[in-house]
Design a protein around this motif. Structure first.
Motif, PDB file in Angstrom:
ATOM      1  N   ARG A  21     149.815  28.230  61.810  1.00  0.00           N
ATOM      2  CA  ARG A  21     149.223  29.238  60.940  1.00  0.00           C
ATOM      3  C   ARG A  21     148.597  28.591  59.708  1.00  0.00           C
ATOM      4  O   ARG A  21     147.631  29.134  59.148  1.00  0.00           O
ATOM      5  CB  ARG A  21     150.286  30.241  60.496  1.00  0.00           C
ATOM      6  CG  ARG A  21     150.844  31.092  61.637  1.00  0.00           C
ATOM      7  CD  ARG A  21     149.795  32.059  62.203  1.00  0.00           C
ATOM      8  NE  ARG A  21     149.122  32.786  61.157  1.00  0.00           N
ATOM      9  CZ  ARG A  21     149.628  33.853  60.558  1.00  0.00           C
ATOM     10  NH1 ARG A  21     150.805  34.322  60.921  1.00  0.00           N
ATOM     11  NH2 ARG A  21     148.954  34.459  59.599  1.00  0.00           N
ATOM     12  N   PHE A  23     139.861  32.104  63.337  1.00  0.00           N
ATOM     13  CA  PHE A  23     140.388  33.256  64.053  1.00  0.00           C
ATOM     14  C   PHE A  23     140.118  33.122  65.546  1.00  0.00           C
ATOM     15  O   PHE A  23     139.012  32.771  65.963  1.00  0.00           O
ATOM     16  CB  PHE A  23     139.736  34.557  63.570  1.00  0.00           C
ATOM     17  CG  PHE A  23     140.220  35.026  62.234  1.00  0.00           C
ATOM     18  CD1 PHE A  23     139.537  34.674  61.085  1.00  0.00           C
ATOM     19  CD2 PHE A  23     141.357  35.801  62.125  1.00  0.00           C
ATOM     20  CE1 PHE A  23     139.975  35.102  59.840  1.00  0.00           C
ATOM     21  CE2 PHE A  23     141.810  36.232  60.891  1.00  0.00           C
ATOM     22  CZ  PHE A  23     141.120  35.877  59.745  1.00  0.00           C
ATOM     23  N   PHE A  52     141.774  40.517  67.238  1.00  0.00           N
ATOM     24  CA  PHE A  52     141.872  39.223  66.583  1.00  0.00           C
ATOM     25  C   PHE A  52     143.316  38.793  66.370  1.00  0.00           C
ATOM     26  O   PHE A  52     144.211  39.622  66.139  1.00  0.00           O
ATOM     27  CB  PHE A  52     141.159  39.278  65.232  1.00  0.00           C
ATOM     28  CG  PHE A  52     139.664  39.385  65.361  1.00  0.00           C
ATOM     29  CD1 PHE A  52     139.059  40.599  65.624  1.00  0.00           C
ATOM     30  CD2 PHE A  52     138.869  38.260  65.238  1.00  0.00           C
ATOM     31  CE1 PHE A  52     137.677  40.696  65.768  1.00  0.00           C
ATOM     32  CE2 PHE A  52     137.494  38.344  65.370  1.00  0.00           C
ATOM     33  CZ  PHE A  52     136.900  39.558  65.641  1.00  0.00           C
ATOM     34  N   GLY A  53     143.508  37.476  66.424  1.00  0.00           N
ATOM     35  CA  GLY A  53     144.777  36.896  66.045  1.00  0.00           C
ATOM     36  C   GLY A  53     144.922  36.887  64.534  1.00  0.00           C
ATOM     37  O   GLY A  53     144.020  37.302  63.808  1.00  0.00           O
ATOM     38  N   PRO A  54     146.055  36.363  64.033  1.00  0.00           N
ATOM     39  CA  PRO A  54     146.346  36.415  62.598  1.00  0.00           C
ATOM     40  C   PRO A  54     145.607  35.376  61.771  1.00  0.00           C
ATOM     41  O   PRO A  54     145.607  35.446  60.547  1.00  0.00           O
ATOM     42  CB  PRO A  54     147.851  36.162  62.545  1.00  0.00           C
ATOM     43  CG  PRO A  54     148.133  35.361  63.769  1.00  0.00           C
ATOM     44  CD  PRO A  54     147.200  35.862  64.807  1.00  0.00           C
ATOM     45  N   GLY A  55     144.971  34.413  62.422  1.00  0.00           N
ATOM     46  CA  GLY A  55     144.214  33.399  61.693  1.00  0.00           C
ATOM     47  C   GLY A  55     145.023  32.148  61.408  1.00  0.00           C
ATOM     48  O   GLY A  55     146.251  32.187  61.296  1.00  0.00           O
ATOM     49  N   THR A  56     144.303  31.023  61.286  1.00  0.00           N
ATOM     50  CA  THR A  56     144.880  29.735  60.896  1.00  0.00           C
ATOM     51  C   THR A  56     144.082  29.202  59.728  1.00  0.00           C
ATOM     52  O   THR A  56     142.857  29.081  59.815  1.00  0.00           O
ATOM     53  CB  THR A  56     144.804  28.713  62.050  1.00  0.00           C
ATOM     54  OG1 THR A  56     145.645  29.136  63.122  1.00  0.00           O
ATOM     55  CG2 THR A  56     145.234  27.332  61.572  1.00  0.00           C
TER      56      THR A  56
END
Lengths: 114, 112
Positions: free
Chosen positions: A9, A90, A105-109
């Motif tokens: 993350r 994302f 969408f995923g939570p993001g890095t």
């Protein structure tokens, strides 16, 4: 919840080092995407995949490669990270709902390249 | 090339009031989809509303509605009865061949 996770993350790395970001989905979606988000640019498509081993370039693909050896995993690799690749990344999947394609969408890095 | 333009980098609205966020796009396609996404400070991307280009009727989702003007290639988002939880970055997006093109976003502040 489309069952999308991203790892790590958060990551801080140094210029010139290789970095791999992982996107994992649990619902067998065919299409997967990698976007980057930068101030003043919104989200921009890096690469996408339309099936196992089937990938294509997006708008900002230079300096990035991807791989998809399994339906559930889509990897984004920075072969030699540069400071210009500091960004929030994302992952997304596309699901067909009622005749149209909706992206989740995923939570993001958050990646920082020093 | 398809482009999406959001000309308002920041907007502010009083709680309970109405605000409209602007979006224009450029395309040569006749059938497509348009979306508004909300991104709160948590960074999560949340779909707010979608519009199908072949439908003349404007989409509505509770307090959120759009003004879709196909000929003008305009797709604005109206938020009625604004709430503190509406404070976020809002992105307009256009779907081309199952890929999204995003605008640069509008940061909405909601004043109590």
């Amino acid at each position: 919840d489309a069952g999308i996770t991203q790892s790590p993350r958060h990551k801080v790395t140094e210029t010139g080092t290789p970095v791999t970001l992982r996107c994992h989905q649990t619902e067998n979606h065919r299409y997967m995407y990698w976007y980057r988000q930068d101030p003043g640019h919104g989200l921009r498509l890096i690469h996408y995949s339309y099936g196992v081993k089937d990938t294509d370039k997006g708008e900002v693909s230079d300096g990035y490669s991807v791989s998809r050896s399994k339906t559930e995993d889509f990897l984004l690799t920075l072969e030699s990270a540069t400071s210009s690749q500091t960004s929030v990344y994302f992952c997304a999947i596309s699901e067909t709902l009622g005749g149209y394609n909706e992206q989740f969408f995923g939570p993001g890095t958050r990646l920082t390249v020093l | 090339a398809q482009t999406v333009t959001q000309s308002q980098p920041e907007m502010s609205v009083q709680e309970a009031e109405t605000v409209t966020l602007s979006c224009t796009y450029d395309t040569s396609e006749s059938d497509y989809y348009l979306f508004w996404y909300k991104q709160p400070p948590s960074r999560q991307m949340i779909l707010v509303i979608r519009q199908e280009a072949y439908k003349q009727q404007n989409a509505t989702e509770n307090r959120f509605s759009v003004n879709f003007q196909k000929a003008a290639k305009s797709f604005s988002l109206k938020i009625s009865d604004s709430q503190l939880g509406d404070a976020a970055m809002y992105f307009c997006a256009y779907d081309v061949a199952n890929k999204l093109i995003f605008g640069t976003g509008t940061l909405l502040a909601v004043q109590p």
